[in-house]
Structure formats: C-alpha cells, structure tokens
Design a protein around this motif. Structure first.
Motif, PDB file in Angstrom:
ATOM      1  N   GLU A   1      -7.667  -0.376   2.501  1.00 35.19           N
ATOM      2  CA  GLU A   1      -7.680   0.979   2.392  1.00 35.19           C
ATOM      3  C   GLU A   1      -8.012   1.620   3.940  1.00 35.19           C
ATOM      4  O   GLU A   1      -7.181   2.705   4.257  1.00 35.19           O
ATOM      5  CB  GLU A   1      -8.809   1.639   1.409  1.00 35.19           C
TER       6      GLU A   1
ATOM      7  N   ASN B   1      -5.802   9.366   0.192  1.00 37.76           N
ATOM      8  CA  ASN B   1      -5.913   8.414  -0.865  1.00 37.76           C
ATOM      9  C   ASN B   1      -5.150   7.189  -0.640  1.00 37.76           C
ATOM     10  O   ASN B   1      -3.972   7.542  -0.095  1.00 37.76           O
ATOM     11  CB  ASN B   1      -5.481   8.969  -2.337  1.00 37.76           C
ATOM     12  N   VAL B   2      -5.335   5.903  -1.088  1.00 42.49           N
ATOM     13  CA  VAL B   2      -4.397   4.871  -0.932  1.00 42.49           C
ATOM     14  C   VAL B   2      -4.568   3.992  -2.335  1.00 42.49           C
ATOM     15  O   VAL B   2      -5.484   3.947  -3.102  1.00 42.49           O
ATOM     16  CB  VAL B   2      -5.304   4.034  -0.033  1.00 42.49           C
TER      17      VAL B   2
ATOM     18  N   ALA C   1      -4.505  -1.198  -2.681  1.00 47.24           N
ATOM     19  CA  ALA C   1      -5.322  -1.836  -1.895  1.00 47.24           C
ATOM     20  C   ALA C   1      -6.487  -2.792  -2.690  1.00 47.24           C
ATOM     21  O   ALA C   1      -6.819  -2.209  -3.756  1.00 47.24           O
ATOM     22  CB  ALA C   1      -6.242  -1.034  -1.010  1.00 47.24           C
TER      23      ALA C   1
ATOM     24  N   THR D   1       0.003   5.506   0.851  1.00 42.10           N
ATOM     25  CA  THR D   1      -0.764   6.495   1.148  1.00 42.10           C
ATOM     26  C   THR D   1      -0.403   7.580   1.565  1.00 42.10           C
ATOM     27  O   THR D   1       0.784   7.622   2.117  1.00 42.10           O
ATOM     28  CB  THR D   1      -1.942   6.033   2.216  1.00 42.10           C
TER      29      THR D   1
ATOM     30  N   LEU E   1       0.746  -1.178   0.155  1.00 43.11           N
ATOM     31  CA  LEU E   1      -0.112  -0.054   0.115  1.00 43.11           C
ATOM     32  C   LEU E   1       1.028   1.219   0.119  1.00 43.11           C
ATOM     33  O   LEU E   1       1.972   1.386   0.630  1.00 43.11           O
ATOM     34  CB  LEU E   1      -0.847   0.142   1.378  1.00 43.11           C
TER      35      LEU E   1
END
Length: 135
Positions: free
Chosen positions: A53, A43-44, A47, A39, A37
């Motif tokens: 997320e 926002n991510v 995922a 981030t 991931l």
C-alpha cells in the motif's frame, strides 16, 4: 473445522472505491509477492501487505529508485570498475542528473566495501555505497 484434505476458503478484501479518473496500475516491487496494485493516490486495491500500500501511494505521488552502477577507478593495475549503489532512494526525475555526476567521478585508490562517497553540491549531494570488490 477443516480437515487437512480440505482447503480453507481464501478471504478476499473488499475493493475500496477508487477515483477512476486518477487511478493507475502498478506491480509491487517491495516483496516477492509482486502484487498487482491499483491506486488513485488515496486508496489502494490489490495489496497483500502494508508495504504494498505504501509503495503504491509513493509511486503515485513521487516515484523513488535506488540506482546501482559502477565507478571508474584508475589504479596502478589499470582502469577498473567499482560497483556502487545510492545510499537511499532518489526521485525518478533526478536520475539523469545524478548519473552524469557519478560518471564524472574518478577514484584513484581502491575503496573497501561499505565506503560512503558523495557526488553533487552540498545542498543536493547524493551518497553512494561501495557494494563490491573491483571488477
């Protein structure tokens, strides 16, 4: 239409724009997929599920952990160790304080599996769940 010998093309999500000054990378530990991931707290990317997320955003804002450890039980059979875990995740920064509290706790009887134990003051108490038999 695809025949069984052909592979379906994988749909990849379009990466979301991230603030590169704040972006951090994590490996998701929520499910066995172990997604990589990235981030920025809003926002991510990377995922494969909604849980990933949520995990990434939680790690960025305030990381939480479940602690598993043992408690000392002084019984007539001698000193034994009882496996326990926290009933809910606690902030990462509180782990040293919580571990001091739980290591000071002594049991004088054998609690059954599922018993809830509390440590700490009433305002900052931590609940522990007995997860196994005496070791």
């Amino acid at each position: 239409m695809y025949t069984p010998s052909e592979k379906k093309p994988k749909r990849k999500k379009e990466p979301k724009p991230l603030n590169r000054d704040k972006a951090k990378r994590y490996t998701c530990i929520v499910c066995p997929a172990c997604c990589d991931l990235e981030t920025d707290g809003v926002n991510v990317n990377g995922a494969r599920c909604p849980k990933g997320e949520a995990f990434a955003v939680q790690e960025m804002v305030a990381p939480l952990r479940v602690i598993t450890t043992t408690l000392r039980s002084e019984t007539s059979k001698g000193v034994r160790m009882v496996p326990v875990k926290t009933a809910c995740p606690i902030p990462l920064a509180r782990i040293p304080e919580v571990m001091k509290q739980v290591k000071a706790l002594r049991l004088y009887e054998i609690p059954p599996i599922g018993t809830l134990l509390k440590t700490g003051s009433s305002s900052e108490s931590v609940e522990w769940v007995v997860t196994g038999e005496l070791a």
